[in-house]
Enzyme design. Structure first.
Site, PDB file in Angstrom:
ATOM      1  N   LYS A   8      15.813  33.051 -13.155  1.00  0.00           N
ATOM      2  CA  LYS A   8      15.334  32.800 -14.530  1.00  0.00           C
ATOM      3  C   LYS A   8      15.050  31.325 -14.794  1.00  0.00           C
ATOM      4  CE  LYS A   8      18.777  33.985 -16.985  1.00  0.00           C
ATOM      5  NZ  LYS A   8      19.929  34.818 -16.887  1.00  0.00           N
ATOM      6  N   ARG A  83      21.025  38.097 -26.207  1.00  0.00           N
ATOM      7  CA  ARG A  83      21.975  38.733 -25.298  1.00  0.00           C
ATOM      8  C   ARG A  83      22.380  40.123 -25.750  1.00  0.00           C
ATOM      9  NH1 ARG A  83      25.146  34.048 -22.762  1.00  0.00           N
ATOM     10  NH2 ARG A  83      23.664  33.725 -21.081  1.00  0.00           N
ATOM     11  N   ARG A 117      27.340  32.899  -1.691  1.00  0.00           N
ATOM     12  CA  ARG A 117      27.457  31.527  -2.215  1.00  0.00           C
ATOM     13  C   ARG A 117      28.743  30.862  -1.717  1.00  0.00           C
ATOM     14  NH1 ARG A 117      25.733  31.938  -8.491  1.00  0.00           N
ATOM     15  NH2 ARG A 117      27.760  32.938  -8.680  1.00  0.00           N
TER      16      ARG A 117
END
Ligand SMILES: [Zn+2]
Length: 209
Positions: A8, A83, A117
């Site tokens: 995003k 949201r 990650r």
């Protein structure tokens, strides 16, 4: 709109820089208010200190205040908002929206990316075992520190975040879909391909990186 790891921020930045849009996220708006010691900033700090969540009223007023600055010529791009259903209705009532870009990334792919990650335990540099591998396994290229996973990047924590994300996002997408605002783009390819797909759907000029 898109789940964490869907790109995003990256896609928003490319659009904003290339098309002269003002980009902002709710996170940026909060940070700005806290750093500049505004009344809202003080409120946010109090709520965070008490370990509570910022409610819809405060989020709405902060978005409203930010967008009322009218510091854009060609438009704005917002991420991290709305949201939930109520915030979506607020947004629709007040602003003229051209489109909602929905970066679609399957849960399995989110899991694969997020669980890859790593973070250097010494200098804090980010790694990713898929996209940005260290030269030596489990060691930071820069300082030689040990690479570790983030505390909240576990299977269970991620499953909870995904449930929460879909639970809140699906009703929001539904509201925007009814108005035919939603452009769904496959978020699995590389960032240039994704950017071009966004532009194709929105009828924007070809992307020349
Ligand atoms: Zn390091």
């Amino acid at each position: 709109m898109g789940v964490q790891g869907s790109g995003k921020g990256t896609q928003g930045t490319i659009l904003a820089e290339d098309l002269g849009l003002v980009q902002s996220s709710v996170g940026d708006m909060f940070r700005w208010n806290v750093q500049n010691h505004t009344k809202v900033g003080a409120q946010v700090r109090r709520i965070m200190a008490a370990g509570q969540l910022v409610d819809d009223d405060l989020v709405e007023s902060i978005v409203h205040q930010r967008l009322d600055q009218h510091d854009w010529n060609y438009g704005f791009i917002v991420d991290g908002f709305p949201r939930n259903k109520r915030q979506a209705e607020f947004f629709l009532e007040r602003y003229d929206i051209d489109g909602v870009i929905h970066l679609d990334l399957p849960d399995a792919e989110v899991r694969r990316r997020v669980l890859a990650r790593r973070l250097c335990s010494r200098c804090g540099l980010d790694y990713n075992l898929i996209a940005h591998r260290p030269r030596t396994e489990d060691r930071c290229d820069v300082c030689g520190g040990e690479l570790v996973s983030r505390e909240d990047d576990t299977e269970e924590a991620l499953a909870a975040r995904l449930r929460d994300y879909h639970g809140k996002t699906n009703p929001v997408l539904e509201i925007f879909r009814r108005k035919e605002f939603v452009f769904t783009v496959d978020a699995r390819p590389d960032k240039v391909t994704i950017q071009q797909a966004i532009r194709d759907q929105l009828g924007l000029p070809v992307y020349k990186p």
